[in-house]
Design a protein around this motif. Structure first.
Motif, PDB file in Angstrom:
ATOM      1  N   LEU A 228       6.701  -1.852  10.157  1.00  0.00           N
ATOM      2  CA  LEU A 228       5.295  -1.308  10.133  1.00  0.00           C
ATOM      3  C   LEU A 228       4.650  -2.175  10.406  1.00  0.00           C
ATOM      4  O   LEU A 228       4.651  -3.273   9.528  1.00  0.00           O
ATOM      5  N   ILE A 229       3.563  -2.311  11.258  1.00  0.00           N
ATOM      6  CA  ILE A 229       2.647  -3.421  11.480  1.00  0.00           C
ATOM      7  C   ILE A 229       1.409  -3.039  11.472  1.00  0.00           C
ATOM      8  O   ILE A 229       0.944  -2.183  12.161  1.00  0.00           O
ATOM      9  N   ALA A 230       0.357  -3.565  10.687  1.00  0.00           N
ATOM     10  CA  ALA A 230      -0.913  -3.296  10.486  1.00  0.00           C
ATOM     11  C   ALA A 230      -1.818  -4.347  10.849  1.00  0.00           C
ATOM     12  O   ALA A 230      -2.148  -5.398  10.046  1.00  0.00           O
TER      13      ALA A 230
ATOM     14  N   GLY B 100       4.772   8.261   0.714  1.00  0.00           N
ATOM     15  CA  GLY B 100       5.601   7.476   1.078  1.00  0.00           C
ATOM     16  C   GLY B 100       7.111   7.949   1.336  1.00  0.00           C
ATOM     17  O   GLY B 100       7.815   7.613   2.163  1.00  0.00           O
ATOM     18  N   THR B 101       7.360   8.752   0.126  1.00  0.00           N
ATOM     19  CA  THR B 101       8.720   9.330   0.215  1.00  0.00           C
ATOM     20  C   THR B 101       8.611  10.536   1.200  1.00  0.00           C
ATOM     21  O   THR B 101       9.810  10.586   2.083  1.00  0.00           O
ATOM     22  N   THR B 102       7.791  11.245   1.480  1.00  0.00           N
ATOM     23  CA  THR B 102       7.718  12.083   2.440  1.00  0.00           C
ATOM     24  C   THR B 102       7.593  11.497   3.934  1.00  0.00           C
ATOM     25  O   THR B 102       8.706  12.081   4.608  1.00  0.00           O
TER      26      THR B 102
ATOM     27  N   ARG C   2      -0.265   4.301   1.507  1.00  0.00           N
ATOM     28  CA  ARG C   2       0.936   5.020   1.756  1.00  0.00           C
ATOM     29  C   ARG C   2       1.891   4.313   2.515  1.00  0.00           C
ATOM     30  O   ARG C   2       3.247   4.697   2.176  1.00  0.00           O
ATOM     31  N   PHE C   3       1.814   3.437   3.377  1.00  0.00           N
ATOM     32  CA  PHE C   3       2.725   2.510   4.174  1.00  0.00           C
ATOM     33  C   PHE C   3       3.342   1.560   3.332  1.00  0.00           C
ATOM     34  O   PHE C   3       4.359   1.326   3.453  1.00  0.00           O
TER      35      PHE C   3
END
Length: 421
Positions: free
Chosen positions: A264-266, A220-222, A313-314
């Motif tokens: 961010l949309i999933a 996530g940080t990356t 991760r998101f």
């Protein structure tokens, strides 16, 4: 009642096949492996296997820690995981690779169930969450296969549905060796359907024992570094038709106050990925996708996560998480993944599928309920502007997650007892 049930199954099967064909036009995997849905497949030596059934992605994720515990405790036993949806099957492949064998569960037709069990011959059957199939349950008893319902939950809506054929469901439940309920409420509802008290144990929710990859936060940080580490980011996860418009209107409100904010949309279902992307582009947002761009750029306003199995991760890369299926009467989805990563959680008014978990999160201060679709933007904006509040909610969410772990160990004791018997 059983005769009527079988007649209905035979009559509805052609309609189900037509539905699969229609879905296959948008998501090609629905056209594949049809023979498995009638109990026919090429199989290696699975005699004496441990069989876990998890209908789709959510149930597969819930079953992950249990399947891994079974593989450690019984390394010599073949492992079979069945699903119903292509996305569930793909998730099995992502999590376990070739270490388990995976096919679709056949339709609950007598001949298909017989054919399936003759091919598989399991030593133990474990059904995850809410899947009561009378012909399958009767066949397991007839073949002497111990049957465990693990992570058993029963919403008020499901209870009403099963109650329409209560006598048949009661007989099916009497074929079950044990029911490991998520909560006392779930256990009580199974009692109302006809389960005996001796069949029931409250074991908690397996999803609290899901492994949180140690590299999720690092990933996530990356990712945040590529789109600007200081940008406010929120995620709308597992959204359904009827929710994306509310989410996008909310993001417009956020952008008016915080112009560099990122959404961010999933979408919940892969067959809707392209439609959601097209809708976002038509509204004029600077749009990116996981499949096309990898990660958002500095200029991306909305980013569609059109990939399966990557939400953790998101979530880790977000400041605030909204969990979908809750602004529409779907019943909500799993709030535990963002909670495990210490993220503040927003849900809509419809959370009956995960009512106790969601309520525990709300009571502890790790989440908040959005009253209406129109108020989502203000709620997101308020949290994005208040770092102290976000951290406080995130810590409370993580504590709820950590305090409820241990379900796998309790279910494994039931498994050991059944196998010894």
């Amino acid at each position: 009642m059983r005769l009527l049930y079988n007649l209905a199954m035979y009559l509805f099967t052609p309609l189900v096949m037509l539905r699969l064909m229609a879905r296959g036009m948008r998501y090609g995997d629905y056209h594949l492996r049809w023979r498995e849905r009638f109990g026919t497949f090429s199989t290696p030596r699975l005699n004496g296997c441990l069989w876990v059934h998890a209908v789709s992605v959510g149930e597969v994720n819930a079953a992950e820690p249990l399947v891994k515990a079974l593989m450690v405790a019984y390394p010599q036993a073949p492992m079979l995981v069945t699903t119903v949806t292509p996305t569930g099957s793909e998730r099995v492949r992502q999590l376990f690779g070739d270490s388990v064998y995976s096919v679709y569960l056949p339709y609950d037709l007598p001949f298909a169930v017989r054919r399936f069990l003759r091919s598989v011959r399991p030593r133990l059957a474990i059904i995850v969450e809410t899947e009561i199939w009378p012909n399958l349950y009767f066949a397991c008893r007839r073949h002497g296969i111990p049957l465990l319902i693990a992570n058993a939950r029963l919403s008020e809506r499901s209870l009403r549905g099963y109650a329409r054929m209560r006598s048949l469901v009661r007989k099916a439940l009497r074929c079950v060796s044990h029911i490991a309920a998520q909560s006392r409420t779930d256990a009580a509802r199974y009692r109302l359907l006809g389960a005996e008290p001796s069949q029931l144990t409250v074991c908690g929710n397996l999803k609290f024992d899901m492994p949180v990859p140690c590299d999720a936060l690092a990933d996530g940080t990356t990712m945040r570094a590529t789109w600007g580490a200081g940008r406010p980011v929120w995620i709308a996860a597992s959204t359904h038709e009827g929710e994306e418009l509310a989410v996008l209107q909310a993001h417009l409100e956020v952008l008016r106050r915080i112009p560099d904010a990122l959404l961010l949309i999933a979408p919940r279902h892969p067959e809707r990925f392209r439609a959601v992307e097209a809708s976002i582009r038509s509204l004029g947002f600077q749009t990116g996708t996981r499949s096309g761009d990898g990660v958002p750029s500095l200029h991306t306003q909305c980013f569609v996560i059109d990939a399966m199995g990557e939400l953790l991760r998101f979530f880790a890369a977000s400041d605030v998480a909204f969990v979908g299926g809750s602004l529409v009467p779907i019943g909500g989805h799993n709030v535990l993944e963002p909670a495990a990563l210490g993220k503040p959680v927003l849900v809509g008014p419809n959370t009956f599928n995960f009512e106790e978990i969601t309520q525990a999160l709300l009571d502890a201060g790790g989440g908040e309920r959005v009253a209406t679709p129109e108020s989502l933007g203000e709620d997101v904006l308020r949290l994005l502007r208040d770092e102290v509040r976000r951290k406080s909610m995130g810590e409370a969410a993580r504590k709820v997650f950590d305090s409820e772990r241990g379900s796998v160990e309790r279910v494994m004791k039931l498994v050991d007892n059944l196998l010894q018997e």
